[in-house]
Design a protein around this motif. Structure first.
Motif, PDB file in Angstrom:
ATOM      1  N   THR A 161      36.852  70.458 -11.169  1.00  0.00           N
ATOM      2  CA  THR A 161      36.321  70.683 -12.517  1.00  0.00           C
ATOM      3  C   THR A 161      36.746  69.563 -13.462  1.00  0.00           C
ATOM      4  OG1 THR A 161      38.232  71.955 -13.268  1.00  0.00           O
ATOM      5  CG2 THR A 161      36.487  73.158 -12.121  1.00  0.00           C
ATOM      6  N   ALA A 162      36.127  69.565 -14.636  1.00  0.00           N
ATOM      7  CA  ALA A 162      36.473  68.553 -15.646  1.00  0.00           C
ATOM      8  C   ALA A 162      37.961  68.628 -16.010  1.00  0.00           C
ATOM      9  CB  ALA A 162      35.612  68.750 -16.891  1.00  0.00           C
ATOM     10  N   GLY A 163      38.545  69.804 -15.841  1.00  0.00           N
ATOM     11  CA  GLY A 163      39.968  69.962 -16.131  1.00  0.00           C
ATOM     12  C   GLY A 163      40.864  69.620 -14.956  1.00  0.00           C
ATOM     13  N   GLY A 164      40.285  69.168 -13.824  1.00  0.00           N
ATOM     14  CA  GLY A 164      41.081  68.738 -12.683  1.00  0.00           C
ATOM     15  C   GLY A 164      41.435  69.845 -11.699  1.00  0.00           C
ATOM     16  N   LYS A 165      40.860  71.034 -11.857  1.00  0.00           N
ATOM     17  CA  LYS A 165      41.152  72.145 -10.961  1.00  0.00           C
ATOM     18  C   LYS A 165      40.295  72.049  -9.698  1.00  0.00           C
ATOM     19  CE  LYS A 165      42.581  76.275  -9.627  1.00  0.00           C
ATOM     20  NZ  LYS A 165      43.956  76.555  -9.190  1.00  0.00           N
ATOM     21  N   ASN A 166      40.934  72.167  -8.516  1.00  0.00           N
ATOM     22  CA  ASN A 166      40.215  72.165  -7.250  1.00  0.00           C
ATOM     23  C   ASN A 166      39.767  73.583  -6.902  1.00  0.00           C
ATOM     24  OD1 ASN A 166      40.851  69.501  -7.155  1.00  0.00           O
ATOM     25  ND2 ASN A 166      42.143  69.602  -5.339  1.00  0.00           N
ATOM     26  N   ILE A 167      38.479  73.739  -6.619  1.00  0.00           N
ATOM     27  CA  ILE A 167      37.919  75.063  -6.330  1.00  0.00           C
ATOM     28  C   ILE A 167      37.045  74.980  -5.080  1.00  0.00           C
ATOM     29  CG2 ILE A 167      36.374  76.889  -7.155  1.00  0.00           C
ATOM     30  CD1 ILE A 167      37.197  76.050 -10.017  1.00  0.00           C
ATOM     31  N   THR A 168      37.221  75.938  -4.178  1.00  0.00           N
ATOM     32  CA  THR A 168      36.393  76.026  -2.982  1.00  0.00           C
ATOM     33  C   THR A 168      35.228  76.973  -3.262  1.00  0.00           C
ATOM     34  OG1 THR A 168      38.311  75.665  -1.561  1.00  0.00           O
ATOM     35  CG2 THR A 168      36.349  76.605  -0.533  1.00  0.00           C
ATOM     36  N   PRO A 169      34.002  76.464  -3.377  1.00  0.00           N
ATOM     37  CA  PRO A 169      32.878  77.322  -3.757  1.00  0.00           C
ATOM     38  C   PRO A 169      32.554  78.402  -2.729  1.00  0.00           C
ATOM     39  CG  PRO A 169      32.095  75.147  -3.105  1.00  0.00           C
ATOM     40  CD  PRO A 169      33.579  75.059  -3.200  1.00  0.00           C
ATOM     41  N   ALA A 170      32.828  78.144  -1.439  1.00  0.00           N
ATOM     42  CA  ALA A 170      32.455  79.104  -0.385  1.00  0.00           C
ATOM     43  C   ALA A 170      33.093  80.468  -0.607  1.00  0.00           C
ATOM     44  CB  ALA A 170      32.842  78.553   0.984  1.00  0.00           C
ATOM     45  N   ASN A 171      34.308  80.490  -1.145  1.00  0.00           N
ATOM     46  CA  ASN A 171      34.984  81.771  -1.360  1.00  0.00           C
ATOM     47  C   ASN A 171      34.197  82.643  -2.342  1.00  0.00           C
ATOM     48  OD1 ASN A 171      37.037  80.858   0.304  1.00  0.00           O
ATOM     49  ND2 ASN A 171      38.283  80.097  -1.398  1.00  0.00           N
ATOM     50  N   LEU A 172      33.751  82.053  -3.438  1.00  0.00           N
ATOM     51  CA  LEU A 172      32.972  82.786  -4.435  1.00  0.00           C
ATOM     52  C   LEU A 172      31.587  83.142  -3.891  1.00  0.00           C
ATOM     53  CD1 LEU A 172      33.918  80.545  -7.489  1.00  0.00           C
ATOM     54  CD2 LEU A 172      34.703  82.884  -7.097  1.00  0.00           C
ATOM     55  N   GLU A 173      30.985  82.211  -3.187  1.00  0.00           N
ATOM     56  CA  GLU A 173      29.632  82.432  -2.649  1.00  0.00           C
ATOM     57  C   GLU A 173      29.610  83.584  -1.649  1.00  0.00           C
ATOM     58  OE1 GLU A 173      28.481  77.710  -3.189  1.00  0.00           O
ATOM     59  OE2 GLU A 173      29.044  78.494  -1.226  1.00  0.00           O
ATOM     60  N   ASN A 174      30.631  83.660  -0.807  1.00  0.00           N
ATOM     61  CA  ASN A 174      30.692  84.753   0.168  1.00  0.00           C
ATOM     62  C   ASN A 174      30.811  86.107  -0.519  1.00  0.00           C
ATOM     63  OD1 ASN A 174      30.404  83.316   2.532  1.00  0.00           O
ATOM     64  ND2 ASN A 174      32.586  82.904   2.732  1.00  0.00           N
ATOM     65  N   GLN A 175      31.569  86.160  -1.589  1.00  0.00           N
ATOM     66  CA  GLN A 175      31.712  87.417  -2.324  1.00  0.00           C
ATOM     67  C   GLN A 175      30.380  87.831  -2.958  1.00  0.00           C
ATOM     68  OE1 GLN A 175      34.487  89.417  -2.452  1.00  0.00           O
ATOM     69  NE2 GLN A 175      35.244  88.004  -0.901  1.00  0.00           N
ATOM     70  N   LEU A 176      29.677  86.876  -3.522  1.00  0.00           N
ATOM     71  CA  LEU A 176      28.396  87.178  -4.156  1.00  0.00           C
ATOM     72  C   LEU A 176      27.368  87.673  -3.141  1.00  0.00           C
ATOM     73  CD1 LEU A 176      28.161  84.120  -6.576  1.00  0.00           C
ATOM     74  CD2 LEU A 176      28.476  86.511  -7.252  1.00  0.00           C
ATOM     75  N   LYS A 177      27.361  87.089  -1.953  1.00  0.00           N
ATOM     76  CA  LYS A 177      26.348  87.436  -0.953  1.00  0.00           C
ATOM     77  C   LYS A 177      26.570  88.808  -0.331  1.00  0.00           C
ATOM     78  CE  LYS A 177      26.649  83.643   1.519  1.00  0.00           C
ATOM     79  NZ  LYS A 177      26.317  82.721   2.628  1.00  0.00           N
ATOM     80  N   GLN A 178      27.698  89.439  -0.636  1.00  0.00           N
ATOM     81  CA  GLN A 178      27.892  90.803  -0.147  1.00  0.00           C
ATOM     82  C   GLN A 178      27.077  91.812  -0.946  1.00  0.00           C
ATOM     83  OE1 GLN A 178      31.897  92.148   1.066  1.00  0.00           O
ATOM     84  NE2 GLN A 178      32.557  90.080   0.564  1.00  0.00           N
ATOM     85  N   ASP A 179      26.597  91.396  -2.106  1.00  0.00           N
ATOM     86  CA  ASP A 179      25.742  92.277  -2.906  1.00  0.00           C
ATOM     87  C   ASP A 179      24.431  92.527  -2.179  1.00  0.00           C
ATOM     88  OD1 ASP A 179      25.189  93.353  -5.845  1.00  0.00           O
ATOM     89  OD2 ASP A 179      23.380  92.329  -5.153  1.00  0.00           O
ATOM     90  N   ARG A 180      23.958  93.737  -2.248  1.00  0.00           N
ATOM     91  CA  ARG A 180      22.739  94.116  -1.527  1.00  0.00           C
ATOM     92  C   ARG A 180      21.549  93.257  -1.910  1.00  0.00           C
ATOM     93  NH1 ARG A 180      19.632  99.994  -2.139  1.00  0.00           N
ATOM     94  NH2 ARG A 180      17.779  99.430  -0.906  1.00  0.00           N
ATOM     95  N   TRP A 181      21.455  92.878  -3.166  1.00  0.00           N
ATOM     96  CA  TRP A 181      20.248  92.218  -3.662  1.00  0.00           C
ATOM     97  C   TRP A 181      20.282  90.701  -3.513  1.00  0.00           C
ATOM     98  CZ3 TRP A 181      17.630  96.402  -3.838  1.00  0.00           C
ATOM     99  CH2 TRP A 181      18.186  97.586  -4.338  1.00  0.00           C
ATOM    100  N   ILE A 182      21.472  90.122  -3.308  1.00  0.00           N
ATOM    101  CA  ILE A 182      21.610  88.664  -3.306  1.00  0.00           C
ATOM    102  C   ILE A 182      21.494  88.125  -1.880  1.00  0.00           C
ATOM    103  CG2 ILE A 182      23.157  86.734  -3.799  1.00  0.00           C
ATOM    104  CD1 ILE A 182      24.290  88.378  -6.105  1.00  0.00           C
ATOM    105  N   SER A 183      20.610  87.163  -1.698  1.00  0.00           N
ATOM    106  CA  SER A 183      20.434  86.528  -0.395  1.00  0.00           C
ATOM    107  C   SER A 183      21.299  85.275  -0.278  1.00  0.00           C
ATOM    108  CB  SER A 183      18.965  86.162  -0.180  1.00  0.00           C
ATOM    109  OG  SER A 183      18.797  85.418   1.001  1.00  0.00           O
TER     110      SER A 183
END
Length: 601
Positions: free
Chosen positions: A473-495
């Protein structure tokens, strides 16, 4: 970390190469079923003896065409028995199999065929043949085209059956001489990495690479003798190829899908496999199928469902520790099994010993759910460059969230920057015609995977991110997007979910709706399918999911804004790889306007 040693309990053919493996398997198994496919309404078996006979005839047909040892022969086809025939025939003739995804565009197919200098190509049908004809003028090395399913005309090509007929006219001794002259150091496969960015690179994998990785996989309990394995994964991909080789080596049966994604679950129920190799997206879909209706049920039914799953979870935890459930828990488990757990197992056919997932991350909650229901989904890790696999969980050593321990003979190490390094007999020989990329990837015998990882005190490997996908991020924080994406895809409606935020002040997400589930939401809320992505009802529903995901992470990792795209991502639109991974570069470029709107609005 030191490598283990390969167990001597592996029950394979003991072949030297992939070229002599089928003949040895046929000697051992004879009339036992090697392949199973659906013809009309019925499932048909092909014995080991018949598979060997067919492959030999096609191999001699290739010899008759003038294919020499070391020549490249490509295959452009779906996962079907003829792919396996063509593959073993190519190897028995001493040639090298070049894999091409049947979903590739004419230009993508041209790249692989031209780069590999393939002299012959097997194509599935008239559609693939037409694709090839568009680019054949740019393929000076290509001399022969063989059509598996010649409906619609051959247009100057030769049918697979005609090639077999040619082979029947030649002496079998010619083939024996070819097969015996092939050594472990000879190239077996050219596999082009599907990749999510840039042109594909060609991995050179030898017969020795695959002989060694098969022994490693058998010792690691990845596959066993006498399995029934349901296979829908593209055989152009290393994962499916390893399954194919492993099944034949160990004497199992490969059951091929009907080449229709809507038929995967029905096929599973018909075949009732004991082993199911897949990718996370399919397990996510089956998880949605198993749980979607529960959310709409009464509170009592919800309590029964999730209470049964929790009972299964407690019982499996005891089982994994080698302990027995007490009388009360055993009674609850029998009731839970009758009411819920057996129904989940039935989605897989009811006989599944284990399932294997790889090629992309999968949410831990999904693994825990299926394990509780008696469907162990074992996560592993590998790359084309590792001849498919390098680490894996097993039924006796399974740690959720990890990709398991290294296979016997594989060494692991974490570099100073957190990158996972691997070394072993399964590591590829380099990239064809790309010494620069080889030198960057193979350093002092260690494969630099490009994945970030950690290894716990017991030797389990955890993939924590992809170096190229890491968001800073602009603030220098390292983030792994896959962790968030996997959580979102557990929703019934999200592909699909794609989290973005590199060098930005905050994270945003591009989302797509599940095309199978969305109509139920549209009907319930009186919204048309076309208007659903932008509707207030769906945005409110998705907002609740994002809020739940955000509550589990720190502020800097929270998704601030999102948009729902008007259609799902697809392979046809070049947005997904053949193993259903999102091509981040393609998607972010294609939806640049939508991304900028999330940051400027």
């Amino acid at each position: 970390m030191e490598a283990g040693t390969v167990s001597q309990t592996a029950t394979g053919t003991g072949s030297r190469t992939m070229a002599d493996m089928l003949a040895l398997a046929a000697e051992r198994r004879g009339d036992a079923p090697a392949l199973r496919y659906k013809a009309g309404a019925e499932w048909t078996d092909v014995s080991y003896a018949d598979l060997d006979r067919t492959a030999r005839e096609i191999a001699l047909g290739l010899v008759d065409l003038g294919v020499e040892q070391g020549d490249r022969v490509a295959i452009i086809a779906n996962t079907r028995p003829e792919w396996t025939y063509a593959n073993f025939a190519t190897l028995c003739a001493g040639a090298v199999t070049v894999t091409v995804y049947q979903t590739n565009s004419p230009e993508e197919s041209q790249y692989v065929l031209e780069h590999s200098e393939s002299r012959a190509v097997f194509v599935e049908d008239a559609e693939q043949l037409a694709k090839l004809r568009q680019v054949e003028s740019s393929l000076p090395a290509l001399e022969h085209v063989i059509v598996m399913e010649p409906k619609g005309g051959l247009g100057g090509a030769i049918s697979l059956e005609a090639l077999r007929e040619k082979g029947r006219t030649r002496a079998g001794a010619e083939l024996e001489e070819r097969m015996s002259s092939i050594g472990p150091e000879d190239p077996c496969l050219y596999i082009y990495t599907s990749g999510t960015t840039g042109p594909p690179k060609c991995c050179i994998l030898t017969h020795g690479n695959y002989r060694d990785v098969l022994d490693m996989a058998a010792a690691h309990d990845v596959l066993r003798e006498n399995e029934v394995i349901f296979l829908f994964l593209p055989l152009a991909h290393a994962f499916a190829i390893l399954v194919q080789f492993g099944a034949i080596d160990l004497g199992s049966t490969i059951a091929y899908w009907e080449r229709d994604v809507e038929r995967i679950v029905p096929n599973l129920q018909e075949v009732a496999p004991t082993n199911f190799p897949s990718v996370p997206r399919i397990f996510e879909k089956i998880y949605t199928t198993a749980t979607a209706r529960v959310a709409e049920a009464s509170r009592l039914k919800q309590a029964i469902f999730w209470g049964s799953v929790n009972t299964g979870r407690r019982a499996r935890e005891l089982e994994q520790r080698g302990e027995k459930a007490g009388p009360l828990l055993a009674l609850r488990l029998r009731i839970a099994d009758r009411l819920v757990l057996s129904k989940v197992r039935a989605l897989f056919g009811g006989r599944l010993r284990s399932a294997i997932t790889g090629a992309a991350p999968i949410a831990q909650e999904i693994l825990e759910f299926f394990h509780a229901c008696g469907v162990p989904v074992l996560e592993g890790y590998g790359m084309t460059e590792t001849s498919t696999v390098a680490t894996g969980n097993t039924l006796t050593e399974n740690r959720f969230g990890s990709v398991g321990k290294p296979l016997p003979g594989v060494e692991t190490r974490i570099a100073e920057d957190g990158e996972l390094l691997l070394r072993g007999a399964n590591i590829f020989q380099g990239y064809y015609k790309n010494d620069e990329a080889t030198a960057e990837t193979l350093i002092d015998g260690w494969l630099h995977t490009g994945d970030l990882a950690r290894i716990d005190e017991d030797g389990f490997v955890y993939i924590t991110g992809r170096k190229k996908d890491l968001i800073i991020t602009a603030g220098g924080k390292n983030i792994t997007p896959a962790n968030l994406e996997n959580q979102l895809k557990q929703d019934r409606w999200i592909s699909q979910a794609l989290v973005i935020g590199d060098r930005r002040a905050y994270l945003v997400a591009l989302l797509t709706l599940d095309q199978e589930e969305a109509p139920a939401f549209a009907e319930e809320h009186g919204v048309s399918i076309e208007d659903l992505p932008s509707s207030e009802a769906m945005r409110a529903e998705v907002s609740r999911t994002i809020d739940a995901v955000n509550n589990a992470v720190g502020r800097v990792e929270q998704i601030k804004r999102f948009t729902i795209l008007p259609q799902d991502l697809s392979q046809e639109a070049d947005e997904l790889t053949p193993t259903l991974k999102v091509k981040r570069g393609v998607v972010t470029e294609r939806y640049e306007r939508e991304i900028e709107a999330l940051y400027s609005g």
